[in-house]
Design an enzyme around this catalytic site. Sequence first.
Site, mmCIF file in Angstrom:
data_model
loop_
_atom_site.group_PDB
_atom_site.id
_atom_site.type_symbol
_atom_site.label_atom_id
_atom_site.label_comp_id
_atom_site.label_asym_id
_atom_site.label_seq_id
_atom_site.Cartn_x
_atom_site.Cartn_y
_atom_site.Cartn_z
ATOM 1 N N ARG A 4 0.820 -1.206 0.000
ATOM 2 C CA ARG A 4 0.000 0.000 0.000
ATOM 3 C C ARG A 4 0.861 1.266 0.000
ATOM 4 O O ARG A 4 1.817 1.372 0.789
ATOM 5 C CB ARG A 4 -0.888 -0.021 1.254
ATOM 6 N N HIS A 75 -3.959 -1.890 8.421
ATOM 7 C CA HIS A 75 -4.696 -2.203 7.192
ATOM 8 C C HIS A 75 -5.685 -1.110 6.812
ATOM 9 O O HIS A 75 -6.308 -1.186 5.745
ATOM 10 C CB HIS A 75 -5.457 -3.526 7.353
ATOM 11 N N GLY A 77 -8.960 1.046 6.341
ATOM 12 C CA GLY A 77 -10.363 0.656 6.150
ATOM 13 C C GLY A 77 -10.507 -0.795 5.738
ATOM 14 O O GLY A 77 -11.469 -1.479 6.129
ATOM 15 N N GLU A 100 -12.553 -18.222 30.381
ATOM 16 C CA GLU A 100 -11.623 -18.946 31.279
ATOM 17 C C GLU A 100 -11.159 -18.078 32.432
ATOM 18 O O GLU A 100 -10.021 -18.198 32.902
ATOM 19 C CB GLU A 100 -10.417 -19.487 30.493
ATOM 20 N N ASN A 103 -9.922 -11.115 32.691
ATOM 21 C CA ASN A 103 -8.606 -10.586 33.047
ATOM 22 C C ASN A 103 -8.640 -9.748 34.326
ATOM 23 O O ASN A 103 -7.613 -9.594 34.994
ATOM 24 C CB ASN A 103 -8.009 -9.827 31.860
ATOM 25 N N GLU A 104 -9.828 -9.250 34.680
ATOM 26 C CA GLU A 104 -9.948 -8.589 35.987
ATOM 27 C C GLU A 104 -9.739 -9.633 37.095
ATOM 28 O O GLU A 104 -9.052 -9.371 38.087
ATOM 29 C CB GLU A 104 -11.329 -7.935 36.152
HETATM 30 C C1 LIG Z 1 -17.475 -17.254 23.422
HETATM 31 C C2 LIG Z 1 -17.633 -17.682 24.846
HETATM 32 C C3 LIG Z 1 -17.469 -19.019 25.171
HETATM 33 C C4 LIG Z 1 -17.631 -19.472 26.493
HETATM 34 N N1 LIG Z 1 -17.482 -20.787 26.747
HETATM 35 C C5 LIG Z 1 -17.681 -21.233 27.988
HETATM 36 C C6 LIG Z 1 -17.564 -22.633 28.288
HETATM 37 O O1 LIG Z 1 -17.270 -23.449 27.404
HETATM 38 N N2 LIG Z 1 -17.773 -23.062 29.562
HETATM 39 C C7 LIG Z 1 -18.107 -22.187 30.553
HETATM 40 O O2 LIG Z 1 -18.295 -22.616 31.694
HETATM 41 N N3 LIG Z 1 -18.215 -20.855 30.300
HETATM 42 C C8 LIG Z 1 -18.022 -20.361 29.060
HETATM 43 N N4 LIG Z 1 -18.138 -18.998 28.801
HETATM 44 C C9 LIG Z 1 -18.488 -18.112 29.895
HETATM 45 C C10 LIG Z 1 -17.261 -17.361 30.394
HETATM 46 O O3 LIG Z 1 -16.411 -18.191 31.147
HETATM 47 C C11 LIG Z 1 -17.784 -16.170 31.221
HETATM 48 O O4 LIG Z 1 -18.401 -15.265 30.315
HETATM 49 C C12 LIG Z 1 -16.656 -15.490 31.984
HETATM 50 O O5 LIG Z 1 -16.145 -16.303 33.005
HETATM 51 C C13 LIG Z 1 -17.137 -14.173 32.619
HETATM 52 O O6 LIG Z 1 -18.277 -14.378 33.386
HETATM 53 P P1 LIG Z 1 -19.574 -13.503 33.138
HETATM 54 O O7 LIG Z 1 -19.857 -13.449 31.674
HETATM 55 O O8 LIG Z 1 -20.618 -14.036 34.048
HETATM 56 O O9 LIG Z 1 -19.168 -12.036 33.560
HETATM 57 P P2 LIG Z 1 -19.371 -11.378 34.989
HETATM 58 O O10 LIG Z 1 -18.824 -12.257 36.059
HETATM 59 O O11 LIG Z 1 -20.773 -10.897 35.101
HETATM 60 O O12 LIG Z 1 -18.401 -10.119 34.865
HETATM 61 C C14 LIG Z 1 -18.746 -8.921 34.152
HETATM 62 C C15 LIG Z 1 -17.577 -7.960 34.239
HETATM 63 O O13 LIG Z 1 -17.342 -7.624 35.626
HETATM 64 C C16 LIG Z 1 -15.994 -7.934 35.965
HETATM 65 N N5 LIG Z 1 -15.913 -8.410 37.345
HETATM 66 C C17 LIG Z 1 -16.661 -9.370 37.929
HETATM 67 N N6 LIG Z 1 -16.273 -9.577 39.192
HETATM 68 C C18 LIG Z 1 -15.257 -8.709 39.425
HETATM 69 C C19 LIG Z 1 -14.426 -8.429 40.534
HETATM 70 N N7 LIG Z 1 -14.541 -9.084 41.692
HETATM 71 N N8 LIG Z 1 -13.485 -7.491 40.416
HETATM 72 C C20 LIG Z 1 -13.333 -6.826 39.243
HETATM 73 N N9 LIG Z 1 -14.081 -7.032 38.153
HETATM 74 C C21 LIG Z 1 -15.028 -7.978 38.235
HETATM 75 C C22 LIG Z 1 -15.572 -9.018 34.989
HETATM 76 O O14 LIG Z 1 -14.185 -9.072 34.880
HETATM 77 C C23 LIG Z 1 -16.268 -8.564 33.724
HETATM 78 O O15 LIG Z 1 -15.517 -7.571 33.088
HETATM 79 C C24 LIG Z 1 -17.972 -18.536 27.500
HETATM 80 C C25 LIG Z 1 -18.108 -17.184 27.182
HETATM 81 C C26 LIG Z 1 -17.942 -16.748 25.879
HETATM 82 C C27 LIG Z 1 -18.090 -15.269 25.560
#
Ligand SMILES: Cc1cc2nc3c(=O)[nH]c(=O)nc-3n(C[C@H](O)[C@H](O)[C@H](O)COP(=O)(O)OP(=O)(O)OC[C@H]3O[C@@H](n4cnc5c(N)ncnc54)[C@H](O)[C@@H]3O)c2cc1C
Length: 127
Positions: A4, A75, A77, A100, A103-104
């Site tokens: 580019r 890249h 647009g 899993e 990151n918080e």
């Molecule tokens: C594509 C995808 C695939 C998945 N696959 C699986 C799977 O195969 N098996 C399974 O069991 N789960 C699965 N999940 C679920 C996933 O593990 C959860 O979404 C994740 O653990 C976060 O939980 P939550 O969505 O309930 O968020 P929440 O717990 O509601 O958290 C929301 C936000 O608040 C923050 N937060 C919460 N508590 C605190 C704290 N004490 N201090 C600071 N910040 C905090 C979190 O970091 C987050 O940013 C999947 C999710 C996705 C998106």
Amino acid sequence: MHERSQFKRKLSSFQALQFKIADMATELVAARQMVRLAASRLDAGLPQATVYCAMAKQFATDIGFRVCNEALQIHGGYGCTREYPLERFLRDSRVHQIVEGTNEIMRVIVSRRMLETDSTDHTEEIR
Ligand SMILES: Cc1cc2nc3c(=O)[nH]c(=O)nc-3n(C[C@H](O)[C@H](O)[C@H](O)COP(=O)(O)OP(=O)(O)OC[C@H]3O[C@@H](n4cnc5c(N)ncnc54)[C@H](O)[C@@H]3O)c2cc1C
């Protein structure tokens, strides 16, 4: 960047973009090292393995997303179109900052360990 051209120059000739590439490469290497260090602690069955794994998960997934984001930016647009795989890499890497254990929560694990009030110097221990 070699293909580019803008302002009658290849993108690869702009130093701002060269530096971006250098940072991305450096951060990727650092992230891989963190993952391998955590894996070695886990394989060795060391008690600090949990903290190393939390650090590595948070660091590597944050860097992974950042690198994909920068690649998309380079890249322009086109990065947002399905003609290139960047938009998918961005979505795919973003989810790893959440699944899993978010990151918080990885930071909760690390900070809890660092702030434990026993006689151990945890900053020394996790070097
Ligand atoms: C594509 C995808 C695939 C998945 N696959 C699986 C799977 O195969 N098996 C399974 O069991 N789960 C699965 N999940 C679920 C996933 O593990 C959860 O979404 C994740 O653990 C976060 O939980 P939550 O969505 O309930 O968020 P929440 O717990 O509601 O958290 C929301 C936000 O608040 C923050 N937060 C919460 N508590 C605190 C704290 N004490 N201090 C600071 N910040 C905090 C979190 O970091 C987050 O940013 C999947 C999710 C996705 C998106």
